[in-house]
Scaffold this motif. Structure first.
Motif, mmCIF file in Angstrom:
data_model
loop_
_atom_site.group_PDB
_atom_site.id
_atom_site.type_symbol
_atom_site.label_atom_id
_atom_site.label_comp_id
_atom_site.label_asym_id
_atom_site.label_seq_id
_atom_site.Cartn_x
_atom_site.Cartn_y
_atom_site.Cartn_z
ATOM 1 N N SER A 3 0.844 -1.199 0.000
ATOM 2 C CA SER A 3 0.000 0.000 0.000
ATOM 3 C C SER A 3 0.876 1.244 0.000
ATOM 4 O O SER A 3 2.101 1.157 -0.035
ATOM 5 C CB SER A 3 -0.903 -0.007 1.241
ATOM 6 O OG SER A 3 -0.134 0.277 2.386
ATOM 7 N N SER A 4 0.244 2.397 0.059
ATOM 8 C CA SER A 4 1.015 3.647 0.108
ATOM 9 C C SER A 4 1.744 3.794 1.446
ATOM 10 O O SER A 4 2.642 4.608 1.581
ATOM 11 C CB SER A 4 0.094 4.842 -0.134
ATOM 12 O OG SER A 4 -0.939 4.830 0.819
ATOM 13 N N VAL A 5 1.333 2.988 2.425
ATOM 14 C CA VAL A 5 2.074 2.913 3.689
ATOM 15 C C VAL A 5 3.028 1.729 3.556
ATOM 16 O O VAL A 5 2.580 0.582 3.426
ATOM 17 C CB VAL A 5 1.130 2.719 4.902
ATOM 18 C CG1 VAL A 5 1.924 2.636 6.199
ATOM 19 C CG2 VAL A 5 0.101 3.822 4.954
ATOM 20 N N GLU A 6 4.324 2.035 3.530
ATOM 21 C CA GLU A 6 5.355 1.057 3.159
ATOM 22 C C GLU A 6 5.187 -0.330 3.782
ATOM 23 O O GLU A 6 5.350 -1.351 3.114
ATOM 24 C CB GLU A 6 6.716 1.649 3.545
ATOM 25 C CG GLU A 6 7.890 0.984 2.860
ATOM 26 C CD GLU A 6 9.218 1.566 3.364
ATOM 27 O OE1 GLU A 6 9.377 2.798 3.323
ATOM 28 O OE2 GLU A 6 10.073 0.764 3.788
ATOM 29 N N LYS A 7 4.872 -0.382 5.057
ATOM 30 C CA LYS A 7 4.832 -1.670 5.762
ATOM 31 C C LYS A 7 3.475 -2.365 5.684
ATOM 32 O O LYS A 7 3.282 -3.402 6.295
ATOM 33 C CB LYS A 7 5.191 -1.468 7.242
ATOM 34 C CG LYS A 7 6.635 -1.073 7.446
ATOM 35 C CD LYS A 7 6.951 -0.938 8.918
ATOM 36 C CE LYS A 7 8.407 -0.582 9.115
ATOM 37 N NZ LYS A 7 8.709 -0.268 10.516
ATOM 38 N N ILE A 8 2.543 -1.772 4.965
ATOM 39 C CA ILE A 8 1.204 -2.369 4.905
ATOM 40 C C ILE A 8 0.912 -2.917 3.501
ATOM 41 O O ILE A 8 1.023 -2.187 2.508
ATOM 42 C CB ILE A 8 0.127 -1.356 5.333
ATOM 43 C CG1 ILE A 8 0.343 -0.977 6.804
ATOM 44 C CG2 ILE A 8 -1.284 -1.926 5.120
ATOM 45 C CD1 ILE A 8 -0.622 0.029 7.369
ATOM 46 N N PHE A 9 0.593 -4.219 3.473
ATOM 47 C CA PHE A 9 0.231 -4.879 2.223
ATOM 48 C C PHE A 9 -1.257 -5.216 2.310
ATOM 49 O O PHE A 9 -1.745 -5.560 3.387
ATOM 50 C CB PHE A 9 1.069 -6.148 2.031
ATOM 51 C CG PHE A 9 2.530 -5.856 1.765
ATOM 52 C CD1 PHE A 9 3.357 -5.373 2.764
ATOM 53 C CD2 PHE A 9 3.060 -6.065 0.507
ATOM 54 C CE1 PHE A 9 4.693 -5.082 2.510
ATOM 55 C CE2 PHE A 9 4.396 -5.780 0.244
ATOM 56 C CZ PHE A 9 5.211 -5.292 1.237
ATOM 57 N N ALA A 10 -1.943 -5.106 1.182
ATOM 58 C CA ALA A 10 -3.391 -5.306 1.236
ATOM 59 C C ALA A 10 -3.882 -6.159 0.070
ATOM 60 O O ALA A 10 -3.247 -6.242 -0.973
ATOM 61 C CB ALA A 10 -4.088 -3.950 1.227
ATOM 62 N N GLY A 11 -5.016 -6.807 0.291
ATOM 63 C CA GLY A 11 -5.623 -7.605 -0.766
ATOM 64 C C GLY A 11 -7.058 -7.912 -0.411
ATOM 65 O O GLY A 11 -7.556 -7.483 0.627
ATOM 66 N N GLY A 12 -7.714 -8.645 -1.288
ATOM 67 C CA GLY A 12 -9.094 -9.036 -1.025
ATOM 68 C C GLY A 12 -10.074 -7.896 -1.282
ATOM 69 O O GLY A 12 -9.779 -6.955 -2.021
ATOM 70 N N ASP A 13 -11.231 -8.010 -0.668
ATOM 71 C CA ASP A 13 -12.321 -7.059 -0.921
ATOM 72 C C ASP A 13 -11.930 -5.603 -0.679
ATOM 73 O O ASP A 13 -12.492 -4.707 -1.297
ATOM 74 C CB ASP A 13 -13.534 -7.384 -0.030
ATOM 75 C CG ASP A 13 -14.285 -8.627 -0.494
ATOM 76 O OD1 ASP A 13 -13.842 -9.264 -1.473
ATOM 77 O OD2 ASP A 13 -15.300 -8.966 0.145
ATOM 78 N N SER A 14 -10.946 -5.393 0.218
ATOM 79 C CA SER A 14 -10.583 -4.006 0.536
ATOM 80 C C SER A 14 -9.886 -3.320 -0.639
ATOM 81 O O SER A 14 -9.877 -2.097 -0.707
ATOM 82 C CB SER A 14 -9.706 -3.946 1.784
ATOM 83 O OG SER A 14 -8.500 -4.657 1.552
ATOM 84 N N VAL A 15 -9.309 -4.101 -1.580
ATOM 85 C CA VAL A 15 -8.594 -3.453 -2.688
ATOM 86 C C VAL A 15 -9.036 -3.875 -4.088
ATOM 87 O O VAL A 15 -8.658 -3.234 -5.058
ATOM 88 C CB VAL A 15 -7.064 -3.650 -2.581
ATOM 89 C CG1 VAL A 15 -6.501 -3.004 -1.345
ATOM 90 C CG2 VAL A 15 -6.674 -5.110 -2.645
ATOM 91 N N ASN A 16 -9.791 -4.955 -4.219
ATOM 92 C CA ASN A 16 -10.211 -5.304 -5.579
ATOM 93 C C ASN A 16 -11.724 -5.280 -5.721
ATOM 94 O O ASN A 16 -12.462 -5.313 -4.745
ATOM 95 C CB ASN A 16 -9.586 -6.639 -6.041
ATOM 96 C CG ASN A 16 -10.139 -7.829 -5.294
ATOM 97 O OD1 ASN A 16 -11.339 -7.916 -5.085
ATOM 98 N ND2 ASN A 16 -9.275 -8.752 -4.904
ATOM 99 N N SER A 17 -12.160 -5.215 -6.968
ATOM 100 C CA SER A 17 -13.596 -5.039 -7.195
ATOM 101 C C SER A 17 -14.298 -6.365 -7.511
ATOM 102 O O SER A 17 -15.515 -6.383 -7.696
ATOM 103 C CB SER A 17 -13.813 -4.045 -8.334
ATOM 104 O OG SER A 17 -13.142 -4.529 -9.484
ATOM 105 N N THR A 18 -13.530 -7.476 -7.569
ATOM 106 C CA THR A 18 -14.150 -8.746 -7.937
ATOM 107 C C THR A 18 -15.011 -9.311 -6.805
ATOM 108 O O THR A 18 -15.981 -10.009 -7.061
ATOM 109 C CB THR A 18 -13.090 -9.791 -8.336
ATOM 110 O OG1 THR A 18 -12.139 -9.909 -7.272
ATOM 111 C CG2 THR A 18 -12.356 -9.387 -9.607
#
Ligand SMILES: Cc1cc2nc3c(=O)[nH]c(=O)nc-3n(C[C@H](O)[C@H](O)[C@H](O)COP(=O)(O)OP(=O)(O)OC[C@H]3O[C@@H](n4cnc5c(N)ncnc54)[C@H](O)[C@@H]3O)c2cc1C
Length: 41
Positions: A3-18
């Protein structure tokens, strides 16, 4: 998946539209690779 916060990685519903389980799981695998790269740099 970083993510834009270096130490934070994101996935799933919070970042994709599928909004499905298989995409969320795939995001987890992608994020692991990104986290490994980040930790080893
Ligand atoms: C009714 C329904 C039916 C569905 N049926 C299907 C289906 O048949 N097939 C399919 O592929 N997909 C289905 N989906 C979609 C699927 O459930 C989601 O795409 C998937 O669960 C997304 O996973 P996720 O890890 O991104 O989010 P989630 O599974 O929502 O996980 C997010 C987690 O974060 C936690 N959380 C939230 N805020 C905070 C916070 N501030 N601090 C700490 N923890 C927090 C939540 O409690 C939750 O445990 C369905 C969804 C719904 C609502």
């Amino acid at each position: 998946m970083q993510s834009s916060v270096e130490k934070i990685f994101a996935g799933g519903d919070s970042v994709n539209s599928t909004a499905d389980a298989i995409s969320a799981i795939a995001d987890g695998f992608k994020a692991i690779k990104g986290i490994e790269k980040y930790l080893l740099k």
